[in-house]
Design a protein around this motif. Structure first.
Motif, PDB file in Angstrom:
ATOM      1  N   SER A   1       0.858  -1.130  -0.065  1.00 31.90           N
ATOM      2  CA  SER A   1      -0.101   0.122  -0.127  1.00 31.90           C
ATOM      3  C   SER A   1       0.740   1.222   0.161  1.00 31.90           C
ATOM      4  O   SER A   1       1.924   1.372   0.707  1.00 31.90           O
ATOM      5  CB  SER A   1      -1.029   0.117   1.291  1.00 31.90           C
ATOM      6  N   GLU A   2       0.512   2.093  -0.687  1.00 30.42           N
ATOM      7  CA  GLU A   2       1.303   3.441  -0.718  1.00 30.42           C
ATOM      8  C   GLU A   2       1.501   4.027   0.601  1.00 30.42           C
ATOM      9  O   GLU A   2       2.486   4.607   0.943  1.00 30.42           O
ATOM     10  CB  GLU A   2       0.635   4.587  -1.590  1.00 30.42           C
ATOM     11  N   VAL A   3       0.548   4.116   1.637  1.00 28.46           N
ATOM     12  CA  VAL A   3       0.392   4.716   2.948  1.00 28.46           C
ATOM     13  C   VAL A   3       0.864   3.485   3.867  1.00 28.46           C
ATOM     14  O   VAL A   3       1.832   4.227   4.676  1.00 28.46           O
ATOM     15  CB  VAL A   3      -0.858   5.032   3.332  1.00 28.46           C
ATOM     16  N   HIS A   4       0.557   2.259   3.763  1.00 30.08           N
ATOM     17  CA  HIS A   4       0.864   1.496   4.796  1.00 30.08           C
ATOM     18  C   HIS A   4       1.998   0.476   4.516  1.00 30.08           C
ATOM     19  O   HIS A   4       2.460  -0.185   5.644  1.00 30.08           O
ATOM     20  CB  HIS A   4      -0.327   0.649   5.130  1.00 30.08           C
ATOM     21  N   GLY A   5       2.463   0.238   3.540  1.00 32.66           N
ATOM     22  CA  GLY A   5       3.676  -0.343   3.062  1.00 32.66           C
ATOM     23  C   GLY A   5       3.401  -1.845   2.681  1.00 32.66           C
ATOM     24  O   GLY A   5       2.475  -2.061   1.950  1.00 32.66           O
ATOM     25  N   ALA A   6       4.053  -2.631   3.248  1.00 29.53           N
ATOM     26  CA  ALA A   6       4.146  -4.150   2.835  1.00 29.53           C
ATOM     27  C   ALA A   6       2.695  -4.775   3.313  1.00 29.53           C
ATOM     28  O   ALA A   6       1.931  -3.969   4.047  1.00 29.53           O
ATOM     29  CB  ALA A   6       5.060  -4.878   3.721  1.00 29.53           C
ATOM     30  N   PRO A   7       2.377  -5.818   2.576  1.00 33.40           N
ATOM     31  CA  PRO A   7       1.072  -6.196   2.820  1.00 33.40           C
ATOM     32  C   PRO A   7       0.650  -6.533   4.097  1.00 33.40           C
ATOM     33  O   PRO A   7      -0.484  -6.385   4.711  1.00 33.40           O
ATOM     34  CB  PRO A   7       0.975  -7.644   1.966  1.00 33.40           C
ATOM     35  N   ARG A   8       1.629  -7.266   4.890  1.00 30.50           N
ATOM     36  CA  ARG A   8       1.503  -7.484   6.511  1.00 30.50           C
ATOM     37  C   ARG A   8       0.874  -6.255   7.081  1.00 30.50           C
ATOM     38  O   ARG A   8       0.025  -6.018   7.926  1.00 30.50           O
ATOM     39  CB  ARG A   8       2.581  -8.075   7.027  1.00 30.50           C
ATOM     40  N   ALA A   9       1.900  -5.098   7.053  1.00 35.37           N
ATOM     41  CA  ALA A   9       1.552  -3.949   7.720  1.00 35.37           C
ATOM     42  C   ALA A   9       0.104  -3.324   7.185  1.00 35.37           C
ATOM     43  O   ALA A   9      -0.540  -2.717   7.929  1.00 35.37           O
ATOM     44  CB  ALA A   9       2.505  -2.864   7.325  1.00 35.37           C
ATOM     45  N   THR A  10      -0.163  -3.324   5.869  1.00 31.78           N
ATOM     46  CA  THR A  10      -1.447  -2.887   5.514  1.00 31.78           C
ATOM     47  C   THR A  10      -2.760  -3.868   6.360  1.00 31.78           C
ATOM     48  O   THR A  10      -3.690  -2.957   6.775  1.00 31.78           O
ATOM     49  CB  THR A  10      -1.481  -3.045   3.872  1.00 31.78           C
ATOM     50  N   LEU A  11      -2.394  -5.015   6.432  1.00 30.51           N
ATOM     51  CA  LEU A  11      -3.385  -5.944   6.974  1.00 30.51           C
ATOM     52  C   LEU A  11      -3.651  -5.382   8.405  1.00 30.51           C
ATOM     53  O   LEU A  11      -4.818  -5.105   8.925  1.00 30.51           O
ATOM     54  CB  LEU A  11      -3.247  -7.426   6.945  1.00 30.51           C
ATOM     55  N   GLU A  12      -2.568  -5.318   9.069  1.00 29.59           N
ATOM     56  CA  GLU A  12      -2.543  -4.555  10.433  1.00 29.59           C
ATOM     57  C   GLU A  12      -3.278  -3.274  10.459  1.00 29.59           C
ATOM     58  O   GLU A  12      -4.283  -3.090  11.342  1.00 29.59           O
ATOM     59  CB  GLU A  12      -1.196  -4.457  11.154  1.00 29.59           C
ATOM     60  N   ALA A  13      -3.202  -2.295   9.576  1.00 26.21           N
ATOM     61  CA  ALA A  13      -3.692  -1.145   9.445  1.00 26.21           C
ATOM     62  C   ALA A  13      -5.253  -1.362   9.181  1.00 26.21           C
ATOM     63  O   ALA A  13      -6.015  -0.511   9.816  1.00 26.21           O
ATOM     64  CB  ALA A  13      -3.178  -0.437   8.535  1.00 26.21           C
ATOM     65  N   ALA A  14      -5.527  -2.376   8.390  1.00 23.03           N
ATOM     66  CA  ALA A  14      -7.016  -2.366   7.901  1.00 23.03           C
ATOM     67  C   ALA A  14      -7.736  -2.899   9.286  1.00 23.03           C
ATOM     68  O   ALA A  14      -8.843  -2.507   9.536  1.00 23.03           O
ATOM     69  CB  ALA A  14      -7.163  -3.606   7.024  1.00 23.03           C
ATOM     70  N   VAL A  15      -7.045  -3.843  10.215  1.00 19.60           N
ATOM     71  CA  VAL A  15      -7.929  -4.490  11.440  1.00 19.60           C
ATOM     72  C   VAL A  15      -8.111  -2.882  12.312  1.00 19.60           C
ATOM     73  O   VAL A  15      -9.206  -2.832  12.966  1.00 19.60           O
ATOM     74  CB  VAL A  15      -6.831  -5.425  12.094  1.00 19.60           C
ATOM     75  N   GLN A  16      -7.118  -2.113  12.483  1.00 22.79           N
ATOM     76  CA  GLN A  16      -7.235  -1.036  13.272  1.00 22.79           C
ATOM     77  C   GLN A  16      -8.295   0.050  12.493  1.00 22.79           C
ATOM     78  O   GLN A  16      -9.118   0.490  13.429  1.00 22.79           O
ATOM     79  CB  GLN A  16      -6.025  -0.230  13.417  1.00 22.79           C
ATOM     80  N   PHE A  17      -8.390   0.046  11.342  1.00 24.54           N
ATOM     81  CA  PHE A  17      -9.359   1.073  10.727  1.00 24.54           C
ATOM     82  C   PHE A  17     -10.662   0.433  10.869  1.00 24.54           C
ATOM     83  O   PHE A  17     -11.782   1.248  11.188  1.00 24.54           O
ATOM     84  CB  PHE A  17      -8.955   0.917   9.246  1.00 24.54           C
TER      85      PHE A  17
END
Length: 170
Positions: A18-34
């Protein structure tokens, strides 16, 4: 047939940064928080799992997981919310089974069976029983889960799926 009707389960996956969150794992962590900030209460979450793309292709490996949630949203409203979150994270729907920044699938909504008519969700998710990258994380958080339509136990579903390259990351 006895089925636990209490769980709402969402599968998460990503294989592009993701442009904002980085690698897929970091994006998934951010999605859970979102999702938690969007009024979805996270009850349980699986480990993250890495697997090859399905169907097998030249795409990067996916990172996948499953969460159990509580929400007051009806199934159609929840699915709409999940699609809005995907879009907020940069997901573009162009081709089936394409690489993606974020994929959120409504797997099971309290054991409901819905046909998908009228734009509502198709429940349970029609291909979940064929996907180790959904079943293995789901078993972590719901080891007694049974398919809402067939009643087949999760261990039996896992045993019947074609093997893929998959490993738990945490």
């Amino acid at each position: 047939m006895a089925t636990d009707r209490s769980g709402i389960f969402i599968a998460l996956g990503a294989n592009l940064p993701s442009e904002v969150h980085g690698a897929p794992r970091a994006t998934l962590e951010a999605a859970v928080q979102f999702l938690a900030r969007e009024g979805v209460r996270i009850l349980k979450r699986s480990s993250w799992w890495q697997s090859e793309a399905q169907p097998v292709s030249e795409q990067p490996d996916f990172v996948n997981g499953v969460i159990e949630i509580r929400t007051g949203l009806a199934p159609a409203a929840l699915l709409e919310r999940l699609h809005r979150v995907e879009e907020a994270f940069g997901r573009l729907r162009q081709t089936r089974w394409e690489a993606r920044v974020l994929d959120l699938d409504l797997i099971d909504y309290r054991g409901l069976s819905m046909s998908g008519e009228g734009g509502g969700p198709l429940l349970p998710h029609p291909r979940m029983q064929d996907r180790l990258f959904v079943l293995l994380p789901l078993r972590e958080i719901a080891p007694d889960w049974r398919h809402p339509v067939t009643g087949v136990a999760i261990d039996a579903l896992i045993a019947g799926v074609n093997p893929i390259k998959i490993n738990r990351l945490e």
